[in-house]
Design a protein around this motif. Sequence first.
Motif, PDB file in Angstrom:
ATOM      1  N   UNK A 150     110.283  -0.683 115.702  1.00  0.00           N
ATOM      2  CA  UNK A 150     109.707  -0.881 114.372  1.00  0.00           C
ATOM      3  C   UNK A 150     108.531  -1.850 114.432  1.00  0.00           C
ATOM      4  N   UNK A 151     108.693  -2.907 115.189  1.00  0.00           N
ATOM      5  CA  UNK A 151     107.637  -3.917 115.346  1.00  0.00           C
ATOM      6  C   UNK A 151     106.382  -3.302 115.960  1.00  0.00           C
ATOM      7  N   UNK A 152     106.559  -2.566 117.051  1.00  0.00           N
ATOM      8  CA  UNK A 152     105.405  -1.962 117.715  1.00  0.00           C
ATOM      9  C   UNK A 152     104.750  -0.896 116.839  1.00  0.00           C
ATOM     10  N   UNK A 153     105.563  -0.085 116.127  1.00  0.00           N
ATOM     11  CA  UNK A 153     104.984   0.907 115.214  1.00  0.00           C
ATOM     12  C   UNK A 153     104.137   0.226 114.147  1.00  0.00           C
ATOM     13  N   UNK A 154     104.649  -0.879 113.602  1.00  0.00           N
ATOM     14  CA  UNK A 154     103.904  -1.603 112.567  1.00  0.00           C
ATOM     15  C   UNK A 154     102.574  -2.121 113.104  1.00  0.00           C
ATOM     16  N   UNK A 182      96.703  -1.542 113.172  1.00  0.00           N
ATOM     17  CA  UNK A 182      95.462  -1.427 113.932  1.00  0.00           C
ATOM     18  C   UNK A 182      94.728  -0.132 113.579  1.00  0.00           C
ATOM     19  N   UNK A 183      95.448   0.972 113.529  1.00  0.00           N
ATOM     20  CA  UNK A 183      94.812   2.253 113.204  1.00  0.00           C
ATOM     21  C   UNK A 183      94.265   2.281 111.782  1.00  0.00           C
ATOM     22  N   UNK A 184      94.954   1.624 110.856  1.00  0.00           N
ATOM     23  CA  UNK A 184      94.474   1.564 109.462  1.00  0.00           C
ATOM     24  C   UNK A 184      93.167   0.788 109.381  1.00  0.00           C
ATOM     25  N   UNK A 185      93.003  -0.205 110.266  1.00  0.00           N
ATOM     26  CA  UNK A 185      91.786  -1.013 110.274  1.00  0.00           C
ATOM     27  C   UNK A 185      90.591  -0.260 110.796  1.00  0.00           C
TER      28      UNK A 185
END
Length: 89
Positions: A75-79, A84-87
């Motif tokens: 969950x942490x890594x997905x977040x 990052x991708x949203x940025x």
Amino acid sequence: MGVKTKNGVVLSDEQLEHIAERFEHGEWPEGETRIVRGRPHLFGEALKSITYKDTASEIAAMDARAASLGLSRSEYLRALVRRDLAGMA
């Protein structure tokens, strides 16, 4: 109390008990008979595994940070990846 099914039908507790009894006796109710095993998809689609290697100390730090946030390592890594991708947009 009852539940609302995927297709919007509301089933009462009595209906659920009746269905459970039929299942326990090997009878299938009309309609959907396909059994899907496992947890439901978390994100509306199947997840695929990815892997990478890191040092034991980095993994321990990752796990500690995830735990401090109440998350699993995944969950942490997905977040982090999603943020990052949203940025990039």
